[in-house]
Design a protein around this motif. Structure first.
Motif, mmCIF file in Angstrom:
data_model
loop_
_atom_site.group_PDB
_atom_site.id
_atom_site.type_symbol
_atom_site.label_atom_id
_atom_site.label_comp_id
_atom_site.label_asym_id
_atom_site.label_seq_id
_atom_site.Cartn_x
_atom_site.Cartn_y
_atom_site.Cartn_z
ATOM 1 N N ARG A 225 0.930 -1.177 -0.116
ATOM 2 C CA ARG A 225 -0.163 0.106 0.086
ATOM 3 C C ARG A 225 0.911 1.205 -0.105
ATOM 4 N N SER A 226 1.801 1.194 0.934
ATOM 5 C CA SER A 226 2.740 2.489 1.152
ATOM 6 C C SER A 226 3.802 2.636 -0.193
ATOM 7 N N ARG A 227 4.267 1.462 -0.347
ATOM 8 C CA ARG A 227 5.481 1.401 -1.215
ATOM 9 C C ARG A 227 6.823 2.224 -0.782
ATOM 10 N N ASP A 228 6.915 2.346 0.658
ATOM 11 C CA ASP A 228 8.077 2.939 0.954
ATOM 12 C C ASP A 228 9.018 2.342 1.113
ATOM 13 N N ARG A 229 8.894 1.042 1.050
ATOM 14 C CA ARG A 229 10.468 0.279 1.404
ATOM 15 C C ARG A 229 10.047 -1.158 0.291
ATOM 16 N N ALA A 230 10.992 -1.913 0.072
ATOM 17 C CA ALA A 230 10.858 -3.066 -0.827
ATOM 18 C C ALA A 230 11.181 -4.130 0.191
#
Length: 238
Positions: A225-230
């Motif tokens: 959802r946030s795509r702030d880390r992989a």
């Protein structure tokens, strides 16, 4: 009723993390498609998800059978857009300590990496065309920490981790996402957890070394959802 939010595919579903992923994605309105070799478990999986209000279909597939895997994914896509994929397959063979690994043993460990790439090859064109979608992969802590006893499994885990991270760097510009769950511990309710719990005299106590699959699934959804880390590392092995 077909979900209008797309389908979440769980490749290599089991009673632990795979089913937690299915419930979590289903809670977000996704239809769920479950793939595994254990067809005898599928009716129970469908009943469990139905109790949680999740529409589900099951497919008896050995992920290392490329033709069967592609056929199942094509059927799923025909029934509705594949919006999410969780790849949780792995080897069930005891590892060889790293100093004793030969090239044939190492090559065999990668039999669980190639299906991940086959899955991406099958679903990525549709995701790109729609401009939405995500892929999540599960791997082991040996991909980031030297664990000699895990031998060839560490090589495959490192390759899968690198593939997920590099894939994310490549597809983010298309509005897509890839992430990896790096797991250091025994996942509760899973088959390995059941095996160890049934013979603690042989394997030792699991106290302090288990992970709640529902919490991992919650984190996986937040990553998508946030795509702030992989990557997220779950480590209870210190």
């Amino acid at each position: 009723m077909m979900s209008n939010k797309g389908t979440a595919v769980i490749v290599g579903v089991g009673p632990g993390l795979g089913m937690s992923m299915a419930r979590r994605f289903g809670r977000e309105g996704r239809r769920v498609a479950l793939l595994s070799r254990g067809e005898s478990r599928h009716a129970g999986y469908r009943a469990d998800l139905a109790e949680h209000g999740v529409e589900a279909a099951t497919y008896a597939v050995d992920a290392t059978d490329r033709a069967a895997l592609r056929s199942a994914l094509a059927k799923i896509e025909a029934d509705g857009d594949i919006d999410l994929v969780y790849y949780g397959c792995g080897s069930s063979r005891p590892p060889t300590p790293i100093a004793d690994v030969d090239s044939a043993t190492a090559a065999a460990a990668f039999s669980w990496v190639w299906p991940a790439i086959d899955v991406v090859e099958a679903v990525l064109p549709g995701m790109r065309a729609r401009g939405r979608g995500g892929l999540l992969f599960a791997g082991g802590l040996s991909s980031v920490r030297p664990m000699p006893a895990l031998g060839e499994l560490a090589l495959a885990a490192a390759a899968l981790r690198n593939y997920a991270l590099t894939l994310n760097a490549a597809i983010a510009q298309d509005g897509l996402y890839a992430g990896t769950l790096t797991i250091g511990g025994v996942v509760e309710r899973g088959d390995i957890h059941a095996m160890i719990s049934a013979d603690t005299a042989r394997y030792g106590s699991l106290q302090g070394h288990t992970l709640d699959p529902d919490r991992i699934a919650d984190t996986a959804w937040e990553m998508y959802r946030s795509r702030d880390r992989a990557e997220e590392i779950f480590d209870v092995l210190d």
